[in-house]
Design an enzyme around this catalytic site. Structure first.
Site, mmCIF file in Angstrom:
data_model
loop_
_atom_site.group_PDB
_atom_site.id
_atom_site.type_symbol
_atom_site.label_atom_id
_atom_site.label_comp_id
_atom_site.label_asym_id
_atom_site.label_seq_id
_atom_site.Cartn_x
_atom_site.Cartn_y
_atom_site.Cartn_z
ATOM 1 N N HIS A 100 0.866 -1.172 0.000
ATOM 2 C CA HIS A 100 0.000 0.000 0.000
ATOM 3 C C HIS A 100 0.909 1.230 0.000
ATOM 4 C CE1 HIS A 100 -2.510 -3.074 2.040
ATOM 5 N NE2 HIS A 100 -3.525 -2.467 1.443
ATOM 6 N N ASP A 145 2.184 1.825 3.464
ATOM 7 C CA ASP A 145 3.099 0.824 4.019
ATOM 8 C C ASP A 145 4.536 1.304 3.888
ATOM 9 O OD1 ASP A 145 0.927 -0.857 4.412
ATOM 10 O OD2 ASP A 145 1.280 -1.992 2.570
ATOM 11 N N MET A 161 3.031 -5.117 -8.156
ATOM 12 C CA MET A 161 1.715 -4.554 -7.818
ATOM 13 C C MET A 161 1.848 -3.575 -6.668
ATOM 14 S SD MET A 161 -0.848 -4.747 -5.287
ATOM 15 C CE MET A 161 -0.981 -6.341 -4.473
ATOM 16 N N GLU A 191 -10.767 -5.567 -5.938
ATOM 17 C CA GLU A 191 -10.746 -6.687 -4.991
ATOM 18 C C GLU A 191 -12.068 -6.761 -4.216
ATOM 19 O OE1 GLU A 191 -8.286 -8.025 -0.986
ATOM 20 O OE2 GLU A 191 -7.265 -6.875 -2.542
ATOM 21 N N LYS A 193 -14.864 -8.184 -1.481
ATOM 22 C CA LYS A 193 -14.880 -8.796 -0.148
ATOM 23 C C LYS A 193 -16.301 -8.718 0.391
ATOM 24 C CE LYS A 193 -12.606 -8.715 4.376
ATOM 25 N NZ LYS A 193 -11.632 -8.030 5.255
ATOM 26 N N GLU A 216 -9.645 -12.971 -3.682
ATOM 27 C CA GLU A 216 -8.893 -13.452 -2.524
ATOM 28 C C GLU A 216 -9.582 -14.673 -1.943
ATOM 29 O OE1 GLU A 216 -7.770 -12.045 1.988
ATOM 30 O OE2 GLU A 216 -7.364 -10.630 0.364
ATOM 31 N N HIS A 266 -11.580 -14.032 1.332
ATOM 32 C CA HIS A 266 -12.778 -13.211 1.166
ATOM 33 C C HIS A 266 -13.950 -14.056 0.680
ATOM 34 C CE1 HIS A 266 -10.369 -9.183 0.721
ATOM 35 N NE2 HIS A 266 -10.174 -9.795 1.882
ATOM 36 N N ASP A 310 -4.939 -12.980 -4.641
ATOM 37 C CA ASP A 310 -4.443 -13.018 -3.274
ATOM 38 C C ASP A 310 -4.652 -14.417 -2.714
ATOM 39 O OD1 ASP A 310 -3.626 -10.421 -3.268
ATOM 40 O OD2 ASP A 310 -5.312 -9.648 -2.103
ATOM 41 N N ASP A 327 -12.030 -12.379 9.215
ATOM 42 C CA ASP A 327 -10.979 -12.426 8.183
ATOM 43 C C ASP A 327 -9.686 -12.949 8.806
ATOM 44 O OD1 ASP A 327 -9.576 -12.116 5.882
ATOM 45 O OD2 ASP A 327 -9.670 -9.934 5.828
ATOM 46 N N ASP A 340 -6.990 -14.673 7.313
ATOM 47 C CA ASP A 340 -5.740 -14.536 6.547
ATOM 48 C C ASP A 340 -4.716 -15.596 6.965
ATOM 49 O OD1 ASP A 340 -6.390 -12.522 4.792
ATOM 50 O OD2 ASP A 340 -5.759 -10.911 6.125
ATOM 51 N N ASP A 392 -1.419 -12.956 0.503
ATOM 52 C CA ASP A 392 -1.994 -11.911 1.355
ATOM 53 C C ASP A 392 -2.485 -12.589 2.632
ATOM 54 O OD1 ASP A 392 -3.193 -9.808 2.554
ATOM 55 O OD2 ASP A 392 -4.539 -9.296 0.910
#
Length: 378
Positions: free
Chosen positions: A58, A61, A92, A185, A187, A221, A224, A249, A259, A261, A291
């Protein structure tokens, strides 16, 4: 030893991680961080050592939202030097339009024109950063694009604002000559009560209303889809069918949970196998992007074990796909099933109807063979 060497990640495997994934500090809604911050340049070095192809990010980030232009340029310069030193790509980038309180009622779908303007301009700067780093994919997750109170916002207006914003972002790409595409994306759950465009199918339909639909695809993802009880393989297949799988992802998730992950392939072995099979059989040549987050129980060493395990698991599943195609018994059952389907009688009366009604398809046998393959029995 020879078998183990097949599971050593190499850059040509195109494995990537986000700065926010290995950099996750283990904070959750009920507990504070358990790990120290890892510098982006350290993440680059360690991912390179583990055999990754690239790193993603991001905008914030890497560059704090309140950084001055001089600070921004210094941070980016140091990051690019680390990428060059350790031979890592940035395929990306994405933009954070969900964390800052200004986005509490949406970013691109905010009812406030000033917030939408701020969000679009922030996304443009993230695109500029991505181009500077060599990225050709811009992922856009609409984390705050939703509602709790439907009386407050007509969803038709929200979709119109969403469309106008995306049209402006694709114009920005085209006007600047960036070799970049946008991947939306979806979700279904979190963090809003209801999310606009929550599935791959709804995103694909929306994309067709954009001015430059050819520049926009999806970034499905695993977690998701599974949060809402959907089948990630079917979601990804729909994107592939529409030639809109621009990025993916990879992680894992238990159905109907928050979520999570989870590390890729760590929970749903059969579902993960079929997802890897779909990606490999379809010839998908984009990044295999993880991800996911290390468990909150882990220290820094556990973070690198998480990254290493994600890549090794993909390679192991890919090996199972190869064995699936080479397994004589599995292929014989598949051929028998396909022959039944293709050579069965045309339905032109009660006798032919009964023929089809009475047939078994040997799916139990096939499923057991796949299960044995995954369990190491074949």
């Amino acid at each position: 030893m020879e078998d183990q060497e097949r599971f050593v990640p190499q850059p040509e495997d195109r494995f990537t991680f986000g700065l926010w994934t290995v950099g996750n500090r283990g904070r959750d809604p009920f507990g504070d961080a358990v790990r120290p911050t890892i510098a982006p340049t350290t993440i680059v070095r360690e991912l390179s050592r583990l055999g990754a192809y690239g790193v993603t990010l991001h905008d914030n980030d890497l560059v704090p939202i309140d950084a001055t232009p001089a600070e921004r340029d210094r941070i980016v310069r140091e990051f690019k030097a680390a990428l060059d030193d350790h031979h890592l790509a940035v395929p990306m980038v994405t933009v954070n339009l969900f964390y800052d309180p200004v986005f509490k009622d949406g970013a691109l779908t905010s009812a406030a024109p000033a917030v939408r303007r701020f969000a679009v301009d922030k996304a443009k700067r993230a695109m500029d950063l991505g181009h500077e780093l060599g990225a050709t994919i811009f992922v856009l997750w609409g984390g705050r694009e939703g509602a709790e109170v439907d009386a407050a916002k007509d969803p038709r207006d929200a979709l119109r604002w969403y469309r106008e914003s995306l049209n402006e972002l694709t114009d920005h790409i085209i006007r600047n000559g960036y070799p970049m595409r946008i991947a939306l994306e979806p979700k279904p759950n979190e963090p809003r009560s209801d999310i606009y465009l929550p599935t791959v199918g709804s995103m694909l339909a929306f994309i067709q209303t954009l001015d430059h639909a050819e520049r926009v695809g999806v970034n499905p993802e695993v977690a998701h889809a599974k949060m809402a009880g959907l089948n990630p393989v079917h979601e990804v297949a729909q994107a592939i069918d529409q030639q809109k799988l621009f990025h993916i992802d990879l992680n894992d998730q238990r159905i109907a949970r928050f979520d999570q992950d989870l590390r890729f392939g760590s929970d749903d072995l059969k579902g993960t196998f079929y997802l890897v099979k779909l990606l490999e059989d379809s010839g998908y040549d984009g990044p295999r992007h993880f991800d996911a987050h290390p468990y909150r129980t882990e220290d820094i060493e556990g973070v690198w074990q998480f990254a290493r395990g994600s890549m090794r698991s993909y390679l192991a599943y890919r090996e199972k796909v190869r064995r699936f195609h080479q397994d004589g018994e599995i292929q014989a059952v598949l051929a028998r099933i396909q022959k039944l389907h293709s050579e069965g009688p045309a339905i032109d009366g009660e006798a032919s109807l009964n023929w089809w009604r009475e047939r078994g398809y040997a799916y139990e046998e096939l499923d057991q063979l796949v299960t044995e393959l995954l369990l190491g029995m074949r």
